[in-house]
Design an enzyme around this catalytic site. Sequence first.
Site, PDB file in Angstrom:
ATOM      1  CG  HIS A 111     -39.851 -49.269   7.880  1.00  0.00           C
ATOM      2  ND1 HIS A 111     -40.210 -49.093   6.793  1.00  0.00           N
ATOM      3  CD2 HIS A 111     -39.065 -48.253   8.461  1.00  0.00           C
ATOM      4  CE1 HIS A 111     -39.877 -47.730   6.422  1.00  0.00           C
ATOM      5  NE2 HIS A 111     -39.146 -47.557   7.305  1.00  0.00           N
ATOM      6  CG  HIS A 119     -42.822 -48.349  10.992  1.00  0.00           C
ATOM      7  ND1 HIS A 119     -43.192 -48.848   9.988  1.00  0.00           N
ATOM      8  CD2 HIS A 119     -42.100 -47.161  10.662  1.00  0.00           C
ATOM      9  CE1 HIS A 119     -42.727 -48.040   8.797  1.00  0.00           C
ATOM     10  NE2 HIS A 119     -42.293 -46.821   9.454  1.00  0.00           N
ATOM     11  CB  THR A 150     -30.786 -69.364  -0.376  1.00  0.00           C
ATOM     12  OG1 THR A 150     -31.497 -70.073   0.412  1.00  0.00           O
ATOM     13  CG2 THR A 150     -30.258 -70.150  -1.642  1.00  0.00           C
ATOM     14  CB  CYS A 182     -29.101 -71.897   5.108  1.00  0.00           C
ATOM     15  SG  CYS A 182     -30.469 -70.811   4.626  1.00  0.00           S
ATOM     16  CG  ASP A 226     -27.231 -74.978   6.079  1.00  0.00           C
ATOM     17  OD1 ASP A 226     -26.290 -73.842   5.763  1.00  0.00           O
ATOM     18  OD2 ASP A 226     -27.998 -75.181   5.286  1.00  0.00           O
TER      19      ASP A 226
END
Length: 144
Positions: free
Chosen positions: A98, A134, A67, A65, A8
């Site tokens: 993982h 996993h 954060t 973005c 963004d």
Amino acid sequence: MKVAIGSDHAGFELKEKVLKHLQDKGVDITDYGTKSETSCDYNDVALQVSKDVRDKVMDRGILICGTGVGMSIQANKVEGIRAALVHDMFTARDTRRHNDSNILTFGGRILGFELANAITDIWLETEFSGEDRHVRRVSKLTKE
Ligand code: RB5
């Protein structure tokens, strides 16, 4: 490997730097926008990238973005997407080994470009471990 990248407005500046870094390395990368710092909704590019990864048009995605949180929440709403919000090298490696994460997200307002590039490199280069425990856990990452 075909890689999609998107952001963004808050991730635009860092996205441009990571894009150039990957282009310079010869990575097959497609820019999904946004193309400027004009305000836009992270949801839209997150869904475009995530649906193309889900549909195997792209192998992996990178979403940025402010954060990394909005991008990761939105991407993880799409079936088959395992988006990992990563701000350190250890998580970058282990979320591939993982979780077999297929989308990487991080914050343009958090990371400098050197660390973002290093995180991106290790995330792209690390393979899923394929170990039984996993594989089993990843297979349980489904909608309720
Ligand atoms: C935009 O201001 C910001 O909210 C967005 O980039 C992102 O950080 C949301 O999770």
